[in-house]
Enzyme design. Structure first.
Site, mmCIF file in Angstrom:
data_model
loop_
_atom_site.group_PDB
_atom_site.id
_atom_site.type_symbol
_atom_site.label_atom_id
_atom_site.label_comp_id
_atom_site.label_asym_id
_atom_site.label_seq_id
_atom_site.Cartn_x
_atom_site.Cartn_y
_atom_site.Cartn_z
ATOM 1 N N GLU A 36 0.839 -1.227 0.022
ATOM 2 C CA GLU A 36 -0.092 -0.107 0.038
ATOM 3 C C GLU A 36 0.970 1.204 0.012
ATOM 4 O O GLU A 36 1.784 1.120 0.691
ATOM 5 C CB GLU A 36 -0.875 -0.145 1.278
ATOM 6 C CG GLU A 36 -1.938 1.091 1.214
ATOM 7 C CD GLU A 36 -2.600 1.289 2.283
ATOM 8 O OE1 GLU A 36 -2.812 0.355 3.307
ATOM 9 O OE2 GLU A 36 -3.352 2.396 2.350
ATOM 10 N N ARG A 261 5.374 -12.637 9.699
ATOM 11 C CA ARG A 261 6.051 -11.358 9.418
ATOM 12 C C ARG A 261 7.412 -11.402 10.127
ATOM 13 O O ARG A 261 7.694 -12.114 10.910
ATOM 14 C CB ARG A 261 5.181 -10.311 10.301
ATOM 15 C CG ARG A 261 3.835 -9.983 9.874
ATOM 16 C CD ARG A 261 3.438 -8.889 11.041
ATOM 17 N NE ARG A 261 3.648 -7.546 10.493
ATOM 18 C CZ ARG A 261 3.174 -6.859 9.687
ATOM 19 N NH1 ARG A 261 2.019 -7.387 8.893
ATOM 20 N NH2 ARG A 261 3.686 -5.848 9.235
ATOM 21 N N LYS A 271 4.565 0.625 8.902
ATOM 22 C CA LYS A 271 4.604 2.276 8.080
ATOM 23 C C LYS A 271 4.004 3.060 9.097
ATOM 24 O O LYS A 271 4.390 4.225 8.868
ATOM 25 C CB LYS A 271 4.011 1.944 6.592
ATOM 26 C CG LYS A 271 5.069 1.263 5.723
ATOM 27 C CD LYS A 271 4.316 1.409 4.467
ATOM 28 C CE LYS A 271 3.881 0.173 3.709
ATOM 29 N NZ LYS A 271 2.304 -0.073 3.582
HETATM 30 P P1 ATP Z 1 2.806 -1.979 7.383
HETATM 31 O O1 ATP Z 1 2.313 -2.138 8.820
HETATM 32 O O2 ATP Z 1 4.373 -1.602 7.599
HETATM 33 O O3 ATP Z 1 1.885 -0.820 6.775
HETATM 34 P P2 ATP Z 1 1.761 -3.946 5.795
HETATM 35 O O4 ATP Z 1 1.547 -5.223 5.946
HETATM 36 O O5 ATP Z 1 0.155 -3.106 6.134
HETATM 37 O O6 ATP Z 1 2.781 -3.348 6.590
HETATM 38 P P3 ATP Z 1 1.643 -3.537 3.025
HETATM 39 O O7 ATP Z 1 2.085 -2.508 2.286
HETATM 40 O O8 ATP Z 1 0.235 -3.870 2.772
HETATM 41 O O9 ATP Z 1 2.190 -3.141 4.407
HETATM 42 O O10 ATP Z 1 2.600 -4.561 2.652
HETATM 43 C C1 ATP Z 1 2.941 -5.295 1.301
HETATM 44 C C2 ATP Z 1 3.474 -6.604 1.723
HETATM 45 O O11 ATP Z 1 4.534 -6.696 2.278
HETATM 46 C C3 ATP Z 1 2.111 -7.393 2.129
HETATM 47 O O12 ATP Z 1 1.892 -8.614 1.467
HETATM 48 C C4 ATP Z 1 2.657 -7.734 3.437
HETATM 49 O O13 ATP Z 1 2.181 -8.859 4.087
HETATM 50 C C5 ATP Z 1 4.240 -7.683 3.598
HETATM 51 N N1 ATP Z 1 4.938 -7.208 4.669
HETATM 52 C C6 ATP Z 1 4.639 -6.194 5.327
HETATM 53 N N2 ATP Z 1 5.340 -5.986 6.479
HETATM 54 C C7 ATP Z 1 6.083 -7.208 6.711
HETATM 55 C C8 ATP Z 1 6.730 -7.938 7.339
HETATM 56 N N3 ATP Z 1 7.295 -7.383 8.732
HETATM 57 N N4 ATP Z 1 7.309 -9.154 7.192
HETATM 58 C C9 ATP Z 1 7.136 -9.894 5.905
HETATM 59 N N5 ATP Z 1 6.258 -9.216 5.110
HETATM 60 C C10 ATP Z 1 5.528 -8.040 5.255
HETATM 61 MG MG MG Z 2 -1.144 -2.535 5.174
#
Ligand code: ATP
Ligand code: MG
Length: 551
Positions: A36, A261, A271
């Site tokens: 995102e 994760r 983020k």
């Molecule tokens: P954040 O909370 O940092 O925004 P998110 O999962 O909401 O993390 P996205 O932009 O939706 O962030 O993530 C893109 C991809 O990266 C998704 O498939 C997510 O599962 C993966 N991802 C995000 N954070 C991690 C992590 N800490 N370890 C492994 N994969 C991750």
């Molecule tokens: Mg997200």
């Protein structure tokens, strides 16, 4: 279970993919990395990127980069650009660049399909009531009075939602599944909400936006994704993922597979929380070298290879765990030990005057840029009567086993001569400001005769040295798991940055390229800052210490 050398270690996802290929369930593996665009990518995303792009590449497949842009209020083009740059920097090439917003029209038609099948309805319950009706883990939910609305009426209301006839929040399109389901995600989840927000790509074309769960599975299916890899918190959403695809007319049905994760000790991988650190000014920006973002790690001097190596080492499992920072640091240390040119830098200089060295003489000594790699070439290092050494390398009252310079003692200046300390000069406060020494002219590249000199210290020529600012970074947080703290900002390490304004570095570093990486001998690994090294001013960021100092 390691495979042939150089090929990545197997993990449960690689096994599933191999099996699917062996059983001819698919012709080509297609994965996607779906961030995102609401912030910069962090080290957790690197795990997902390496996995998605890696699994595709290993199987001659494809991996798309898809911006999951259905929450316009938090998203921006700046983040989109940063994400593209970071994925490229990590070393990956996407097959196609897509956006969930590319599918807004298709998503809308599929929603109409669900309504026509009696599987979705327009609900007028308030947000508060919806929460109340949802029930709890121990209590079934309650059906909304609007659940029995006719298909014709639902179609009419949904098209008027799109047309902008209603206020934000007045209606919601919900899937009609099961308000008594043990899985709360299946209790008539929202599919569309009314939200008048400008979208960075579709502008003001839409005032209704699809929800994540509904969007993700359909976007995957449209792109022909075979394996939709996501983190464990989506395990409970998988029934909804499958329900949507089972109930719309679409041929493809990707397989969602969840993995743990990445959590990294003493930092935060979210983020939203990282954004707070930027907004509140706790760091200089998303690319502050203390940040666990790819931009921050890059600016600190991490290489893409070291991050890929890290992602490979930590593996992919279904069990949540927190990785020690030392694991990441050892990856970059191993890389830089092989690839970084050596240089000499004195962070806390004391002047040394070599009394018996000719006043105006300069010797251009030759030094290897890397002791184990001739191909990295040599450079000239000027030697003069006055040099700087590090304050740490002199002790008036030496601790036991001290092998550096002491009053009346000898030490070798690296790549140059053995010097002997004859006199210590102090200022009014008793601080050592200068050392008067002599040198043994027969010790250039040779052992001194008749005695042993064990210590070797680094130095720079005083008249030729170049001034530099050096930034020493430490852990950003004082607790191993700051992400679990309500007030994580209270756990910030107040000493995470120590700035040295007046370091002295060898003259060859005046020509360093921004982003250039060096081992300052005996000191650590450093990278010339890409943002602040302007107009001849040198700013070096410490990437990592020479040895693990975390324990
Ligand atoms: P954040 O909370 O940092 O925004 P998110 O999962 O909401 O993390 P996205 O932009 O939706 O962030 O993530 C893109 C991809 O990266 C998704 O498939 C997510 O599962 C993966 N991802 C995000 N954070 C991690 C992590 N800490 N370890 C492994 N994969 C991750
Ligand atoms: Mg997200």
């Amino acid at each position: 279970m390691s495979t042939a050398e150089n090929s990545p270690a197997t993990n449960f996802i690689r096994q599933i993919v191999s099996k699917d290929l062996a059983e001819n369930k698919l012709n080509k593996v297609i994965t996607r990395f779906p961030p995102e665009p609401n912030g910069f990518l962090h080290i957790g995303h690197a795990k997902s990127i390496c996995l998605n792009f890696g699994v595709a590449a290993e199987n001659n497949g494809l991996c798309n980069l898809r911006f999951d842009d259905t929450n316009p209020e938090k998203e921006s083009i700046e983040y989109v650009q940063a994400i593209e740059k970071d994925v490229h920097w990590l070393g990956f090439e996407w097959a196609e660049l897509r956006h969930s917003s590319d599918y807004f029209e298709a998503l809308y038609s599929f929603a109409v399909q669900l309504i026509e099948k009696g599987l979705a309805y327009v609900d007028s319950l308030s947000a508060e009531k919806i929460r109340e009706y949802r029930g709890s883990l121990t209590q079934a939910g309650k059906e909304s009075p609007d659940r029995s609305r006719s298909i014709a009426e639902n179609l009419d209301l949904f098209s008027r939602m799109r047309a902008g006839e209603f206020a934000d929040g007045q209606y919601l399109l919900r899937a009609k599944i099961d308000m008594a389901s043990a899985n709360i995600n299946m209790r008539d989840p929202a599919l569309y909400r009314i939200r008048r927000v400008h979208h960075q790509r579709t502008g003001d074309n839409w005032c209704i936006y699809p929800m994540y769960d509904y969007t993700h599975c359909i976007s995957d299916a449209i792109e022909g994704i075979t394996h939709s890899l996501c983190t464990l918190e989506f395990e409970d959403h998988r029934p909804l993922y499958d329900w949507v695809l089972d109930n719309i007319d679409i041929a493809s049905h990707p397989q969602q597979i969840e993995f743990a994760r990445l959590e990294l000790e003493y930092t935060i991988v979210s983020k939203r929380k990282l954004n707070q650190l930027v907004v509140d000014g706790h760091v200089s920006g998303w690319d502050d070298p203390r940040m666990p973002t790819l931009a921050g790690l890059r600016r600190a001097g991490f290489t893409p290879a070291s991050i890929r190596d890290f992602c490979e080492r930590i593996g992919v499992t279904k069990k949540d765990s927190s990785i020690e920072m030392a694991v990441l640091e050892s990856c970059i240390r191993e890389d830089l030990n092989i690839t970084a040119a050596r240089a000499m830098a004195v962070l806390d200089p004391i002047k040394v005057v070599i009394e018996n060295y000719p006043d105006d003489q300069t010797e251009q000594l030759e030094a290897s840029n890397h002791p184990q790699n001739e191909a990295m070439g040599k450079r000239k290092i000027p030697f003069t009567k006055e040099v700087y050494i590090d304050r740490d390398d002199f002790a008036e009252v030496p601790p036991p086993k001290y092998k550096r310079l002491i009053a009346g003692g000898e030490v070798r200046l690296r790549g140059a001569y053995v010097i002997k300390c004859q006199q210590i000069i102090k200022d009014a406060e008793g601080k050592v400001v200068e050392l008067r020494c002599t040198y043994d002219e027969n010790t250039l590249g040779k052992k001194p005769e008749g005695r042993k000199v064990k210590g070797v210290i680094h130095w720079v020529s005083a008249p030729y040295a170049v001034d530099a600012e050096v930034r020493l970074y430490d852990r950003l947080f004082n607790v191993p798991n700051p992400g679990s703290e309500e007030n994580y900002c209270d756990a910030l390490n107040p000493d995470s940055l120590h700035v040295i304004k007046q370091a002295k570095v060898e003259p060859s570093l005046a020509d360093a390229e921004p982003g250039g990486r060096f081992q300052f001998e005996r000191v650590g690994y450093f990278c010339l800052d890409t943002e602040d090294s302007l107009d001849g001013k040198l700013v070096f960021n410490r990437t990592v210490t020479l040895r693990d100092t975390w324990v």
